[in-house]
Design an enzyme around this catalytic site. Structure first.
Site, PDB file in Angstrom:
ATOM      1  N   ILE A 344       0.826  -1.211   0.000  1.00 13.59           N
ATOM      2  CA  ILE A 344       0.000   0.000   0.000  1.00 13.59           C
ATOM      3  C   ILE A 344       0.860   1.261   0.000  1.00 13.59           C
ATOM      4  O   ILE A 344       0.372   2.356  -0.278  1.00 13.59           O
ATOM      5  CB  ILE A 344      -0.962   0.026   1.214  1.00 13.59           C
ATOM      6  CG1 ILE A 344      -0.188  -0.178   2.534  1.00 13.59           C
ATOM      7  CG2 ILE A 344      -2.067  -0.997   1.042  1.00 13.59           C
ATOM      8  CD1 ILE A 344      -1.045  -0.052   3.773  1.00 13.59           C
ATOM      9  N   LYS A 369      -0.258  -5.682  12.916  1.00 16.89           N
ATOM     10  CA  LYS A 369      -1.116  -5.589  14.101  1.00 16.89           C
ATOM     11  C   LYS A 369      -0.572  -6.312  15.330  1.00 16.89           C
ATOM     12  O   LYS A 369      -1.169  -6.237  16.403  1.00 16.89           O
ATOM     13  CB  LYS A 369      -2.502  -6.161  13.765  1.00 16.89           C
ATOM     14  CG  LYS A 369      -2.483  -7.616  13.342  1.00 16.89           C
ATOM     15  CD  LYS A 369      -3.865  -8.101  12.951  1.00 16.89           C
ATOM     16  CE  LYS A 369      -3.838  -9.565  12.552  1.00 16.89           C
ATOM     17  NZ  LYS A 369      -5.162 -10.049  12.149  1.00 16.89           N
ATOM     18  N   LYS A 411      -7.236  -0.913  20.132  1.00 18.14           N
ATOM     19  CA  LYS A 411      -5.929  -0.473  20.633  1.00 18.14           C
ATOM     20  C   LYS A 411      -5.607   0.953  20.211  1.00 18.14           C
ATOM     21  O   LYS A 411      -4.627   1.545  20.673  1.00 18.14           O
ATOM     22  CB  LYS A 411      -4.842  -1.437  20.161  1.00 18.14           C
ATOM     23  CG  LYS A 411      -4.984  -2.828  20.793  1.00 18.14           C
ATOM     24  CD  LYS A 411      -3.996  -3.812  20.221  1.00 18.14           C
ATOM     25  CE  LYS A 411      -4.137  -5.164  20.935  1.00 18.14           C
ATOM     26  NZ  LYS A 411      -5.472  -5.755  20.789  1.00 18.14           N
ATOM     27  N   LYS A 423      -2.632   3.196  14.401  1.00 13.23           N
ATOM     28  CA  LYS A 423      -4.023   3.039  13.956  1.00 13.23           C
ATOM     29  C   LYS A 423      -4.829   4.282  14.293  1.00 13.23           C
ATOM     30  O   LYS A 423      -5.700   4.708  13.520  1.00 13.23           O
ATOM     31  CB  LYS A 423      -4.648   1.791  14.593  1.00 13.23           C
ATOM     32  CG  LYS A 423      -4.010   0.476  14.177  1.00 13.23           C
ATOM     33  CD  LYS A 423      -4.067   0.243  12.681  1.00 13.23           C
ATOM     34  CE  LYS A 423      -5.426  -0.205  12.218  1.00 13.23           C
ATOM     35  NZ  LYS A 423      -5.452  -0.548  10.776  1.00 13.23           N
ATOM     36  N   SER A 454      -4.511 -14.411  13.369  1.00 12.99           N
ATOM     37  CA  SER A 454      -3.116 -14.766  13.626  1.00 12.99           C
ATOM     38  C   SER A 454      -2.702 -14.203  14.985  1.00 12.99           C
ATOM     39  O   SER A 454      -2.937 -13.049  15.294  1.00 12.99           O
ATOM     40  CB  SER A 454      -2.219 -14.184  12.528  1.00 12.99           C
ATOM     41  OG  SER A 454      -2.380 -12.790  12.430  1.00 12.99           O
ATOM     42  N   THR A 474       0.089 -13.564  30.309  1.00 15.04           N
ATOM     43  CA  THR A 474       0.913 -12.385  30.595  1.00 15.04           C
ATOM     44  C   THR A 474       0.649 -11.805  31.977  1.00 15.04           C
ATOM     45  O   THR A 474       1.564 -11.432  32.692  1.00 15.04           O
ATOM     46  CB  THR A 474       0.678 -11.304  29.525  1.00 15.04           C
ATOM     47  OG1 THR A 474      -0.726 -11.010  29.462  1.00 15.04           O
ATOM     48  CG2 THR A 474       1.166 -11.765  28.172  1.00 15.04           C
TER      49      THR A 474
END
Length: 653
Positions: A344, A369, A411, A423, A454, A474
């Site tokens: 892009i 991402k 996010k 973003k 993913s 986490t």
């Protein structure tokens, strides 16, 4: 018995025929004894040839009717009709043979008694053998299961399981009181209250949820009750997903996270789905990714005039092109699918594509991402996510594209990482463009995590559970929003149709999910325990938040939000930056990226995206390595950074 069950079917058929060869003459002779109430040599001699002929006539007829082809463990009440027909035909043939032989007059009562006795023998022998083989299968190690749901689907599933080797249904569970105590498909129905005792008494290893007509909310409530049993749970798909409405063994699957969320999909608005797609030329960027590929699958079914695919991954682009061509063929859609291997950031080629094919609608899903990877490669993330969007948006305006839809993320709301900041920057670019021109209608659709994408946590947890643990988490308090990829893509298409220019749409993701609770539920529904408090089981290890990772995600920056015509799509009013101001800041950011001036990049990003609050220092691998080298040689550090981390006194270019 195990060796007999493993024999080829032809040998089992021969055994059944041999049994009939012995038993049918005895059955006929029994009929003679019952008719005359005595046994004499003369009687035996009178009926000798008919006794001999009984199996020789009956067995070929049974063979022709398929009685020997039936698998004994699979038979049901339908076999009775076949047996009655076969015995009736054989009795008629035997009576005709007796007449043809001109023997002494034979009693019609003998043939009548034989007709009844033979039917009883053949039917009883098959069902007795069926019961014995099923019990033998149990002894050979079949998994003992309970089926939750005694309706039509539960009955189908029980019959299918009893016919196989792997599972043995030992109980049916249903909430309906009128079914309790009944026997369906040879299995007794019990109340859910008795399930804990049944698990122990009948040594149940798995519970199969067979209520495909239940809503997601109802299914979730049942799973919450079953979770306490710590028995492996499997579920059936919705009734709409079943082939011909019939439930088969292969339709039963492991519990997925969407089953645990209890979220029912809203029926899409067909008009909104088709507005920007039907009979239009549509381009999808990032077409080979998880979101982009699902957008393509749904777009092609809305019959666009052409579907253009753009991706910089050769394999991903090839894979989605092949899949779409298969959909084209199966659904007889004949939509031209045109792939472009391109970035892009290549504005010239993007503009040529848009102008040559007169693109009407763009769904921009191309982005980096993965939060930690972008945090370790911030300049590449900014280039691809923000400047890539800028490049494509400018090309869209120049080519006169009607509608441009950006796939954003939760996010982007008060971002703590570079990915989220890029973003949000992409949103600001499109908001600014919306104020400077009217040719292209820009809008953004913001949502949280999608299942199966993913890097999704669910497949990782399942893999770790199968390996015996540990599950790596986490942070114990980390929460996330979740939505299925098909639902997210469907809502994106509908939101894009409602855009007026500069809109930020937010999808209703439901309630946030605490990831540790999700991990524990997955362990329990796999029939295992979580390690702790003296209990041995799957261990959950907390490995710490990764660079840039947040504990909680949000979907809105402020509270200024309004509804739309779709119940799961909201329109947010977010702060904007005028294009004249944003253009200057983007130019400065571009020069900083070209110079690999990481400190300047971060400073400019903080200025543009006011809500950006990084939770870590600069994590770029090159930057950190050169920091270490510089420290060992000259120690050009000060500790005046706002986050208390060491920062270089000079820019490393």
């Amino acid at each position: 018995m195990k060796s007999f069950l493993e024999l080829p079917r032809i040998y089992k058929q021969i055994v059944a025929a041999l049994a009939d060869l012995v038993m049918l003459p005895l059955t006929f002779y029994l009929a003679v004894l019952l008719r005359y109430d005595s046994s004499t040599p003369q009687l035996f001699q009178m009926y000798f040839w008919i006794i001999v002929a009984a199996p020789l006539i009956s067995i070929p007829i049974f063979l022709r009717l398929g009685l020997y082809r039936a698998v004994i463990r699979f038979i049901d009440q339908k076999i009775v009709f076949v047996v009655v027909m076969g015995v009736t035909l054989s009795v008629i043939c035997m009576a005709a043979l007796a007449t043809f032989l001109h023997t002494v007059t034979l009693s019609r009562g003998v043939f009548g008694i034989y007709w009844v006795s033979a039917i009883l023998y053949v039917v009883a022998s098959r069902f007795l053998a069926r019961g014995y083989l099923l019990r033998a299968g149990d002894r050979l190690g079949a998994v003992r299961v309970a089926i939750y749901g005694a309706g039509h689907s539960g009955m189908q599933l029980a019959s299918a399981l009893r016919a196989g080797h792997e599972y043995l249904p030992v109980a049916l569970i249903d909430d309906k009181k009128e079914l309790h105590g009944a026997t369906i498909a040879g299995v007794r129905v019990w109340s859910p209250k008795e399930l804990p005792a049944l698990v122990e008494k009948k040594h149940i290893k798995e519970i199969l949820l067979a209520i495909p007509s239940a809503s997601k909310a109802e299914q979730k409530a049942i799973l919450e009750k079953l979770e306490l049993l710590k028995v492996k749970i499997k579920v059936t798909p919705p009734i709409t997903s079943l082939v011909n409405g019939e439930l088969r063994v292969q339709d039963v699957r492991d519990v997925e996270i969407e089953d645990l969320l209890g979220r029912d999909q809203v029926v899409p608005d067909k008009q909104l789905l088709s507005t920007c797609i039907t009979d239009k030329t549509v381009l999808v960027t990032g077409a080979g990714g998880s979101i982009g590929s699902e957008l393509c699958r749904q777009i092609i079914r809305q019959a666009p005039s052409r579907l253009l695919l753009l991706d910089q991954s050769e394999f991903a682009l090839y894979s989605i092109e092949q899949e779409l061509n298969e959909i084209n063929s199966e659904a007889q859609l004949n939509v031209p699918v045109i792939p472009f291997l391109n970035s892009i950031l290549d504005q010239d080629k993007c503009q040529r594509i848009l102008q040559t094919f007169a693109v009407d609608t763009i769904y921009h899903a191309a982005a980096y991402k993965h939060v930690p990877l972008v945090e370790h490669n911030p300049i590449k993330g900014i280039r691809n996510n923000a400047f890539g969007t800028l490049s494509l948006a400018q090309a869209a305006i120049d080519a006169g594209v009607s509608c441009f839809v950006l796939i954003s993320t939760d996010k982007a709301v008060r971002p703590t990482n570079v990915m989220g900041a890029t973003k949000r920057l992409s949103e600001l670019i499109l908001q600014a463009f919306s104020k400077t021109q009217r040719k292209t209608r820009f809008c953004m659709v913001r949502f949280g995590n999608v299942l199966g994408s993913s890097g999704s946590v669910v497949p990782l947890f399942r893999k770790q559970i199968l390996a015996g643990g540990p599950i790596t988490l986490t942070h114990p308090e980390i929460t996330r929003y979740f939505m299925t990829i098909p639902e997210a893509a469907q809502l994106v298409l509908q939101a894009g149709a409602m855009g007026e220019g500069g809109d930020v749409f937010v999808l209703d993701m439901g309630e946030p999910v605490r990831i540790q609770d999700l991990a524990k539920r997955m362990v329990h529904l796999s029939g295992l325990d979580v390690k702790g408090d003296g209990v041995d089981g799957i261990e959950i290890q907390h490995v710490g938040l990764r660079p840039g990772e947040k504990l909680f995600e949000e979907l809105l920056i402020g509270d200024n939000v309004e509804g739309t015509r779709h119940p799961l799509i909201m329109r947010a009013q977010e702060n904007e930056i005028p294009w004249t101001d944003l253009k200057e800041m983007l130019s400065a950011l571009d020069h900083a990226c070209i110079a690999f001036d990481y400190k300047a990049v971060r400073a400019i990003l903080l200025k543009i995206v006011e809500e950006y609050a990084p939770q870590c220092g600069i994590e770029d691998h090159i930057w950190k390595e050169r920091m270490v080298s510089a420290f060992s040689e000259e120690q050009p550090f000060s500790f005046s950074g706002e986050d208390g981390r060491p920062v270089l006194k000079q820019v490393i270019g």
